[in-house]
Each structure stands twice: as structure tokens, then as C-alpha cells.
Scaffold this motif. Structure first.
Motif, PDB file in Angstrom:
ATOM      1  N   LEU A  20       3.203 -16.307 -14.449  1.00  0.00           N
ATOM      2  CA  LEU A  20       4.467 -15.766 -14.940  1.00  0.00           C
ATOM      3  C   LEU A  20       4.703 -14.327 -14.482  1.00  0.00           C
ATOM      4  N   THR A  21       5.971 -13.978 -14.363  1.00  0.00           N
ATOM      5  CA  THR A  21       6.359 -12.604 -14.041  1.00  0.00           C
ATOM      6  C   THR A  21       7.070 -11.923 -15.204  1.00  0.00           C
ATOM      7  N   GLY A  22       7.485 -12.665 -16.205  1.00  0.00           N
ATOM      8  CA  GLY A  22       8.171 -12.086 -17.344  1.00  0.00           C
ATOM      9  C   GLY A  22       8.743 -13.157 -18.246  1.00  0.00           C
ATOM     10  N   VAL A  23       9.562 -12.732 -19.215  1.00  0.00           N
ATOM     11  CA  VAL A  23      10.219 -13.666 -20.125  1.00  0.00           C
ATOM     12  C   VAL A  23      11.684 -13.272 -20.254  1.00  0.00           C
ATOM     13  N   GLU A  24      12.470 -14.215 -20.697  1.00  0.00           N
ATOM     14  CA  GLU A  24      13.887 -13.990 -20.973  1.00  0.00           C
ATOM     15  C   GLU A  24      14.137 -14.491 -22.393  1.00  0.00           C
ATOM     16  N   TRP A  25      14.473 -13.568 -23.295  1.00  0.00           N
ATOM     17  CA  TRP A  25      14.685 -13.926 -24.699  1.00  0.00           C
ATOM     18  C   TRP A  25      16.124 -13.625 -25.075  1.00  0.00           C
TER      19      TRP A  25
ATOM     20  N   SER B 251     -11.357  -3.829  -6.996  1.00  0.00           N
ATOM     21  CA  SER B 251     -10.424  -3.454  -8.057  1.00  0.00           C
ATOM     22  C   SER B 251     -11.164  -2.671  -9.118  1.00  0.00           C
ATOM     23  N   PRO B 252     -10.630  -1.520  -9.524  1.00  0.00           N
ATOM     24  CA  PRO B 252     -11.299  -0.725 -10.547  1.00  0.00           C
ATOM     25  C   PRO B 252     -11.230  -1.399 -11.896  1.00  0.00           C
ATOM     26  N   ALA B 253     -12.260  -1.181 -12.695  1.00  0.00           N
ATOM     27  CA  ALA B 253     -12.267  -1.744 -14.044  1.00  0.00           C
ATOM     28  C   ALA B 253     -11.290  -0.978 -14.917  1.00  0.00           C
ATOM     29  N   ARG B 254     -10.695  -1.649 -15.862  1.00  0.00           N
ATOM     30  CA  ARG B 254      -9.780  -0.981 -16.771  1.00  0.00           C
ATOM     31  C   ARG B 254     -10.561  -0.023 -17.662  1.00  0.00           C
ATOM     32  N   ALA B 255      -9.979   1.144 -17.902  1.00  0.00           N
ATOM     33  CA  ALA B 255     -10.655   2.154 -18.714  1.00  0.00           C
ATOM     34  C   ALA B 255     -10.765   1.680 -20.148  1.00  0.00           C
ATOM     35  N   ALA B 256     -11.918   1.907 -20.733  1.00  0.00           N
ATOM     36  CA  ALA B 256     -12.115   1.531 -22.135  1.00  0.00           C
ATOM     37  C   ALA B 256     -11.349   2.489 -23.029  1.00  0.00           C
ATOM     38  N   ALA B 257     -10.902   1.995 -24.173  1.00  0.00           N
ATOM     39  CA  ALA B 257     -10.170   2.848 -25.104  1.00  0.00           C
ATOM     40  C   ALA B 257     -11.083   3.964 -25.605  1.00  0.00           C
TER      41      ALA B 257
ATOM     42  N   ALA C 145       0.748  -9.705 -22.484  1.00  0.00           N
ATOM     43  CA  ALA C 145      -0.323 -10.415 -21.801  1.00  0.00           C
ATOM     44  C   ALA C 145      -0.074 -10.459 -20.292  1.00  0.00           C
ATOM     45  N   ILE C 146       1.189 -10.603 -19.891  1.00  0.00           N
ATOM     46  CA  ILE C 146       1.519 -10.620 -18.472  1.00  0.00           C
ATOM     47  C   ILE C 146       1.169  -9.288 -17.834  1.00  0.00           C
ATOM     48  N   GLN C 147       1.489  -8.204 -18.526  1.00  0.00           N
ATOM     49  CA  GLN C 147       1.181  -6.886 -17.963  1.00  0.00           C
ATOM     50  C   GLN C 147      -0.327  -6.645 -17.878  1.00  0.00           C
ATOM     51  N   VAL C 148      -1.062  -7.038 -18.913  1.00  0.00           N
ATOM     52  CA  VAL C 148      -2.513  -6.842 -18.912  1.00  0.00           C
ATOM     53  C   VAL C 148      -3.169  -7.648 -17.803  1.00  0.00           C
ATOM     54  N   SER C 149      -2.630  -8.833 -17.518  1.00  0.00           N
ATOM     55  CA  SER C 149      -3.246  -9.700 -16.505  1.00  0.00           C
ATOM     56  C   SER C 149      -2.886  -9.296 -15.092  1.00  0.00           C
ATOM     57  N   ALA C 150      -1.896  -8.413 -14.920  1.00  0.00           N
ATOM     58  CA  ALA C 150      -1.480  -8.012 -13.579  1.00  0.00           C
ATOM     59  C   ALA C 150      -2.616  -7.279 -12.886  1.00  0.00           C
ATOM     60  N   PRO C 151      -2.851  -7.537 -11.598  1.00  0.00           N
ATOM     61  CA  PRO C 151      -3.923  -6.858 -10.874  1.00  0.00           C
ATOM     62  C   PRO C 151      -3.669  -5.366 -10.770  1.00  0.00           C
ATOM     63  N   VAL C 152      -4.746  -4.583 -10.849  1.00  0.00           N
ATOM     64  CA  VAL C 152      -4.650  -3.132 -10.723  1.00  0.00           C
ATOM     65  C   VAL C 152      -4.595  -2.772  -9.251  1.00  0.00           C
ATOM     66  N   PRO C 153      -3.553  -2.060  -8.799  1.00  0.00           N
ATOM     67  CA  PRO C 153      -3.460  -1.707  -7.380  1.00  0.00           C
ATOM     68  C   PRO C 153      -4.647  -0.850  -6.938  1.00  0.00           C
TER      69      PRO C 153
END
Length: 352
Positions: A172-177, A306-312, A291-299
């Protein structure tokens, strides 16, 4: 700040880096706000704050979210009624001076990026699993994929022939509500191609001509359906109440294809005033967007991993202690129940 500002059905609790907005439960509180329960809004997710006169001797303090900072507001796309706006705090007019003080306090902590869209979502939404019943099917989200299970009493022939659907987040690329309560939706279906609601693609709201339309009324004749909307002699051709809303998933594989009617699209569910209410379908849409944004690959640079996502970052123990002390004061004042105090205290201790 460490202060509390209580309004009608809503309480704002100010912290050093965010404001916790809590919505009271009760018959006067819109169901969407009751469903949200509470929301922590980081100041970096805001672009400003407004104070305006309200109705019947009230004033309205409203925090203005940055575009792209809150998936709930991105999914809503400006369709929410004022009463449903989770960023509004309605106060008695005699508290205008106090409200103005807090408005200035918020403005003072806004960062230099307040005036530009956020690059990532900063406000969390209800977590999966989530589900709701629409007019023509049930939508479910388990955190990894969205499933549509069609109802024979409402789904069109096209959806029934396509069968139940399952879409992975990566597809998916997004939603339409589209809200069934938005202007122009009650009573009649909009014409094909009308600009009612737009797609939210790539995790942010976009300006696009809406090519969708709600299901047109169809009446069953001799067990067959007019316009392909009802079968088996049910005679049901439109959602209850006449309002036509929908949730459509935007797929990578269909990016170059024109969007058809949502009642004929297996990647969409249709709902009205009695099916797929705003308080059920909008948090669902927001959770999918996040969820779509989180799953998007990190450039990253070509050829580099690909770098790991920074921990909170971990919270400062002193800040946690101060928050617990403040919760104790709210509990003593009767603003928090025993269960609420215990639950929030446990959440804070878990952040150490």
C-alpha cells in the motif's frame, strides 16, 4: 509546565515537551473522542495555537497540528465536525485570560520547524488489532495486513465475485477515507467524479481530485440487483441513513489506474451513518497510515546497508518522578480514578 486546564468534556495536562489531552466519557462527549480516550501531543507536532470566541458564552483554545504530524488528522482530511476535533478545548468565557496565558506558553515552546510539514508522524494512534463493520463488509487490521470480508447482504456483485481480500502493508501507498457525515453525503450520493474527500497517499494528505463516488441507490428486482449493489432479494442498495462514506486502500500495483466507484472496488469498503461510523473507521484509517509510513524503507546511499531505526530515547528519571507526583495530585483532587492512577503510574515506571 506541569499544569492542568479543564474544559467541557476535555482536559489538557501540560508537560515540558508535550500536552496530554484527555477526553471524558459521557453522553455529551462525541464517540470519536471517547474512542481516542487520551492523546499525547508533542509540542513539535504543533504549528501554532488559536484562541477564538465560542458559542453560548465560551471560548475555544485550539492547538493547530503540523501537516504530516498526526495520521488521524491526515486521514480525516478536514472532514471532521468541530465537535469531533481532538485539538479543541472549549472553556467558559470567564476563563479567557487563563486560556490566553496557556496559548502564549505553548507558542513559546514551539520550535523553528513549526511552520513546515513534519517529515514523519509524531502523534501515535490506536494500535492494532482493529476492526469495524461497514455496510458491505468487515474490515480488520492485525498490524501487518488489512482484510476485507464481504457481507452477502450489502456487497456488490463485483466484490462478491472477487472474494474476500487481504492486503499487506507493504503493498500500500496510502488510504482514502471519506466521512459519511461530511457535507453533501447525507441523503444523496455525490455524482461520479465529485471532489468529496481525497486520497491520503504516502502517509500524508495530498490534494487530488476525488474520482470516487458513493454507491448509487439500487433496488432488488426478482432476486437480482440494480447497479450490482444488492442480491438475494434483500432490496438494500445504499447504507443506512443515506450517507455514503468509504475507506479505500491505495495500492502500489494500481497507482496508474483510475479510481472507480468504491462500491465496486475490492480494495474499498462502503459505509453510511449506521455502518462504519466515524469513531470506528477513522482511527482504523489512521492506524493503517502510520503502519505504511513505518514500513517504508529508510533512504540510504547506494550500496550501503539500510540504517536501523533509532530507538526511542529513555525518559529522565527526574521527569518520571515529577510526572508521578503530578498524577498523585490529580488523583487526590479526584480527577483520576484509582485504576487510572495505577495504570498511568505503571506506564511511566515502564519508561525508566
Amino acid at each position: 509546565m506541569g499544569d492542568v486546564l479543564a474544559g467541557f468534556q476535555t482536559v489538557w495536562e501540560f508537560d515540558t515537551d508535550s500536552v496530554l489531552i484527555r477526553f471524558e466519557r459521557g453522553i455529551r462527549t462525541p464517540k470519536l473522542l471517547q474512542t481516542l480516550g487520551e492523546r499525547r501531543i508533542p509540542y513539535e507536532a504543533l504549528s501554532g495555537v488559536e484562541l477564538t470566541p465560542g458559542k453560548r458564552g465560551t471560548v475555544v483554545l485550539r492547538a493547530v497540528p503540523r501537516p504530516g504530524a498526526d495520521p488521524l488528522m491526515d486521514a480525516a482530511g478536514g472532514q471532521l465536525k468541530e465537535a469531533y476535533d481532538p485539538y479543541r478545548l472549549v472553556l467558559p468565557a470567564e476563563r479567557e485570560t487563563l486560556a490566553d496565558y496557556y496559548a502564549e506558553q505553548i507558542r513559546a515552546v514551539l520550535g523553528p520547524d513549526a511552520g513546515i510539514p513534519a517529515e514523519a508522524y509524531l502523534v501515535t494512534v490506536p494500535q492494532a488489532p482493529l476492526s469495524f463493520k461497514a455496510y458491505d463488509g468487515k474490515a480488520s487490521f492485525d498490524g501487518k495486513a488489512i482484510s476485507f470480508r464481504w457481507f452477502w447482504t450489502g456487497a456488490s456483485s463485483a466484490k462478491w465475485k472477487a472474494g474476500d481480500q487481504r492486503f499487506r502493508i507493504e503493498e500500500l501507498t496510502g488510504v482514502e477515507w471519506r466521512s459519511p457525515e461530511s457535507r453533501g453525503s447525507a441523503g444523496t450520493a455525490p455524482k461520479e467524479g465529485s471532489a468529496q474527500g481525497g486520497p491520503v497517499a504516502g502517509g500524508s494528505a495530498t490534494d487530488a481530485a476525488a474520482t470516487d463516488a458513493a454507491a448509487k441507490d439500487g433496488t432488488a428486482r426478482n432476486g437480482t440487483a440494480k447497479n450490482g449493489t444488492a442480491r438475494n432479494g434483500t432490496g438494500k442498495g445504499s447504507p443506512k441513513g443515506g450517507g455514503h462514506g468509504h475507506l479505500r486502500l491505495l495500492r502500489r500495483s494500481a497507482e496508474d489506474q483510475p479510481a472507480g466507484r468504491p462500491d465496486q472496488d475490492p480494495a474499498a469498503v462502503v459505509f453510511g451513518m449506521g455502518y462504519g461510523l466515524v469513531h470506528q473507521s477513522l482511527p482504523f484509517a489512521a492506524a493503517v497510515l502510520e503502519a505504511i509510513q513505518v514500513s517504508a524503507p529508510v533512504p540510504c546511499a547506494e550500496g550501503a546497508p539500510s540504517p536501523a531505526r533509532a530507538a526511542a530515547p529513555r525518559r529522565d528519571p527526574a521527569d518520571i518522578a515529577e510526572r508521578i507526583r503530578h498524577l498523585g495530585e490529580l488523583h487526590t483532587a479526584g480527577l483520576l480514578t484509582d485504576d487510572e492512577f495505577s495504570a498511568k503510574k505503571a506506564e511511566l515506571l515502564a519508561e525508566l
